[in-house]
Motif scaffolding. Structure first.
Motif, PDB file in Angstrom:
ATOM      1  N   ALA A  49       0.851  -1.186   0.000  1.00  0.00           N
ATOM      2  CA  ALA A  49       0.000   0.000   0.000  1.00  0.00           C
ATOM      3  C   ALA A  49       0.888   1.236   0.000  1.00  0.00           C
ATOM      4  O   ALA A  49       2.049   1.179   0.395  1.00  0.00           O
ATOM      5  CB  ALA A  49      -0.922   0.016   1.219  1.00  0.00           C
ATOM      6  N   ASN A  57      -4.152  10.461  -1.208  1.00  0.00           N
ATOM      7  CA  ASN A  57      -4.508   9.462  -2.204  1.00  0.00           C
ATOM      8  C   ASN A  57      -3.786   8.154  -1.900  1.00  0.00           C
ATOM      9  O   ASN A  57      -2.603   8.150  -1.563  1.00  0.00           O
ATOM     10  CB  ASN A  57      -4.113   9.949  -3.590  1.00  0.00           C
ATOM     11  N   THR A  58      -4.508   7.030  -2.004  1.00  0.00           N
ATOM     12  CA  THR A  58      -3.949   5.730  -1.617  1.00  0.00           C
ATOM     13  C   THR A  58      -3.995   4.720  -2.754  1.00  0.00           C
ATOM     14  O   THR A  58      -4.786   4.841  -3.687  1.00  0.00           O
ATOM     15  CB  THR A  58      -4.719   5.153  -0.417  1.00  0.00           C
ATOM     16  N   ASN A  59      -3.115   3.743  -2.657  1.00  0.00           N
ATOM     17  CA  ASN A  59      -3.094   2.595  -3.566  1.00  0.00           C
ATOM     18  C   ASN A  59      -2.880   1.328  -2.752  1.00  0.00           C
ATOM     19  O   ASN A  59      -2.158   1.360  -1.742  1.00  0.00           O
ATOM     20  CB  ASN A  59      -1.959   2.710  -4.591  1.00  0.00           C
ATOM     21  N   TYR A  60      -3.477   0.233  -3.207  1.00  0.00           N
ATOM     22  CA  TYR A  60      -3.335  -1.048  -2.517  1.00  0.00           C
ATOM     23  C   TYR A  60      -3.117  -2.161  -3.537  1.00  0.00           C
ATOM     24  O   TYR A  60      -3.665  -2.123  -4.648  1.00  0.00           O
ATOM     25  CB  TYR A  60      -4.597  -1.380  -1.719  1.00  0.00           C
ATOM     26  N   LYS A  65      -6.909  -5.328  -0.460  1.00  0.00           N
ATOM     27  CA  LYS A  65      -8.013  -4.371  -0.557  1.00  0.00           C
ATOM     28  C   LYS A  65      -9.197  -4.832   0.291  1.00  0.00           C
ATOM     29  O   LYS A  65      -9.596  -5.988   0.253  1.00  0.00           O
ATOM     30  CB  LYS A  65      -8.437  -4.202  -2.010  1.00  0.00           C
ATOM     31  N   TYR A 103       5.992   9.138  -7.622  1.00  0.00           N
ATOM     32  CA  TYR A 103       4.790   8.301  -7.610  1.00  0.00           C
ATOM     33  C   TYR A 103       5.086   6.955  -8.245  1.00  0.00           C
ATOM     34  O   TYR A 103       5.750   6.861  -9.259  1.00  0.00           O
ATOM     35  CB  TYR A 103       3.674   8.986  -8.399  1.00  0.00           C
ATOM     36  N   LEU A 105       4.545   2.254  -7.707  1.00  0.00           N
ATOM     37  CA  LEU A 105       4.373   1.105  -6.841  1.00  0.00           C
ATOM     38  C   LEU A 105       5.627   0.243  -6.769  1.00  0.00           C
ATOM     39  O   LEU A 105       5.660  -0.717  -6.017  1.00  0.00           O
ATOM     40  CB  LEU A 105       3.197   0.258  -7.339  1.00  0.00           C
TER      41      LEU A 105
END
Length: 123
Positions: A49, A57-60, A65, A103, A105
């Motif tokens: 994450a 703002n988030t990412n998983y 999730k 930015y 992952l």
């Protein structure tokens, strides 16, 4: 330079919860992106994450999730969290906090890393 220290790992039964913390020193997370990665024995380090400190703002990764929540303490700007619920044995790994200004992952995009904290989920 940013120094990161994780805490909150441990042993928990399947279905349980843990909250990991990541404390920054040297500078705050302002303007950075904070991420959590994990590495299980014999496996590559995996993105879990991330959160943009500026806008939240988030990412998983798909596998977490709905179970994990990444958050930031925007009041002090030097502590982030990973709330892990409904833990599964396959979540067992060393969890690393990371920070970077780019930015993305991929682990190579993060410039600063903590030493890791062990999370073990028993079945």
């Amino acid at each position: 330079q940013v120094q990161l220290v994780e805490s909150g790992g441990g042993l928990v039964q399947a279905g349980g919860s843990l909250r990991l913390s990541c404390a920054a020193s040297g500078r705050t997370f302002s303007g950075l992106r904070m991420g959590w990665f994990r590495q299980a024995p014999g496996k590559e380090r995996e993105f879990v994450a991330a959160i943009n400190w500026s806008d939240g703002n988030t990412n998983y990764v798909d596998s977490v999730k709905g179970r994990f929540t990444i958050s930031r303490d925007n009041a002090v700007k030097n502590t982030g969290y990973l709330q892990m619920n409904s833990l599964k044995p396959e979540d067992t790994a060393v969890y690393y906090c990371a920070a970077g200004s780019t930015y993305g992952l991929r682990s190579y995009l993060y410039d600063y890393w903590g030493q890791g904290t062990q999370v073990t989920v028993s079945s």
